[in-house]
Design a protein around this motif. Sequence first.
Motif, mmCIF file in Angstrom:
data_model
loop_
_atom_site.group_PDB
_atom_site.id
_atom_site.type_symbol
_atom_site.label_atom_id
_atom_site.label_comp_id
_atom_site.label_asym_id
_atom_site.label_seq_id
_atom_site.Cartn_x
_atom_site.Cartn_y
_atom_site.Cartn_z
ATOM 1 N N ARG A 17 51.753 28.194 36.626
ATOM 2 C CA ARG A 17 51.640 29.625 37.344
ATOM 3 C C ARG A 17 50.480 30.796 36.442
ATOM 4 O O ARG A 17 50.003 31.110 37.186
ATOM 5 N N LEU A 20 47.727 28.559 35.800
ATOM 6 C CA LEU A 20 46.235 27.998 37.186
ATOM 7 C C LEU A 20 45.792 30.108 37.093
ATOM 8 O O LEU A 20 44.709 29.796 37.197
ATOM 9 N N GLY A 21 47.050 31.079 36.797
ATOM 10 C CA GLY A 21 46.088 32.636 36.664
ATOM 11 C C GLY A 21 45.005 32.860 36.116
ATOM 12 O O GLY A 21 43.923 32.971 36.598
ATOM 13 N N ALA A 24 42.025 30.140 36.476
ATOM 14 C CA ALA A 24 41.212 30.807 37.450
ATOM 15 C C ALA A 24 40.593 32.031 36.856
ATOM 16 O O ALA A 24 39.154 31.737 37.856
ATOM 17 N N GLY A 50 39.836 30.203 47.005
ATOM 18 C CA GLY A 50 39.756 28.872 45.751
ATOM 19 C C GLY A 50 40.687 30.740 45.420
ATOM 20 O O GLY A 50 42.272 30.191 45.105
ATOM 21 N N VAL A 54 44.813 30.635 44.263
ATOM 22 C CA VAL A 54 45.629 31.165 42.814
ATOM 23 C C VAL A 54 46.225 32.996 42.740
ATOM 24 O O VAL A 54 47.317 32.546 42.479
ATOM 25 N N CYS A 58 50.420 32.669 42.171
ATOM 26 C CA CYS A 58 50.745 33.497 41.208
ATOM 27 C C CYS A 58 51.700 34.740 41.911
ATOM 28 O O CYS A 58 52.636 35.112 41.696
ATOM 29 N N THR A 244 51.900 37.071 34.663
ATOM 30 C CA THR A 244 51.575 36.599 35.847
ATOM 31 C C THR A 244 50.477 37.635 37.489
ATOM 32 O O THR A 244 50.052 37.433 38.049
#
Length: 380
Positions: A17, A20-21, A24, A50, A54, A58, A244
Amino acid sequence: MSRPSIRQLVTPVDVVRVALGWGAFGALLIAHPLLAPPVPGPLLVIALVGIVAVILVCAFGVVKQAEALAHRLGDPYGSLVLTLSIVLIEVILISAVMLGPGEHATIARDSVMAVSMIILNLVIGLALLLGGLRHRGMAHNRTGTSSYLAMLVVLVALGIALPGLIGDDGAYTVGQEIPIIVLTLALYAFFLFRQMGAQAEDFTEVDKRLRTAARTEEPRPGIREVLAAHRTEVVTRLLLLVVTVVPIVLLSHDMAALLDDGLGRVGAPVALAGLLIAGIVFLPESITAVRAALNGEAQRVTNLCHGALVSTVGLTIPAVLVIGMLTGQTVVLAESPANLLMLGVTLLLSVTTFSAKRVTAMHGAAHLATFAVYVLILFS
């Protein structure tokens, strides 16, 4: 009972997570030249979908850490951790926008208005509706909730109502700004001092069913004992929560330009973009509040929602006024008559709703209807 290690606390899903955050956000920075308005239609849709995907991933990570901290620390401390982490980042983001290029005279006013309507009507309305339908009404701590609402009435009046009456073209004069800053910060600091100290009990659950369940567990130690015994877990989860949350806010900020472009093409009002951004920023808190309502935890709902708005107004207004004074920018805080009417109706409805011993689905429906009227005003 053995304490969990950092490896047990930080799971592979948590790492994914966070990666990914931030990944992005990094991708958006690299693709920034391609996303400068006007963006081609297909690329605009792909980018927005997208980003939202995301943010949702998160958001559930934030909710996981927030619920674990709330269980470990207990209320009001657990809810306060989530609230302050999101609100502080939001305030920093607004401050950064003001310190950047361009004119942003109304950013604080627009942000406070959007957050107020989302939290007080949409989130609370949905939580009370779903929780009320499941539990036929939920008891809350009326002393604590009344304290929140008392703070909100004063802070909102000082923040976005009074400048329209005594200010200059909707903005406080320098001589007015200083006492407003001092009063706002002093009142907010006193509220936090009492909430975390002598009046902490006023912000705990009162439902007999929840208290009965709590009695089957070992007596909860004080907050200092908890921090001393579980310092590693608390610090680790707090850091995970923050790292996060930050991508959610940063992605929401970058998404603003894309939303403005897309909404402009379909003829939607400019204020709708601010409403959507505010909703996304407070998505983790919204999810947590709805889940708490489904569990019958009415006081946790009010701790999260009312606490978030008290912190938002109590920190945003002084921050932007100080920045305005230091940079010479005009900070327009006065709202339009229609929005002031909706704020007044919302606060009156909130006082009426939470003056009852038990909040019900009917209360939730009234708040949701008020939010629908606000959206209607945006398109008028």
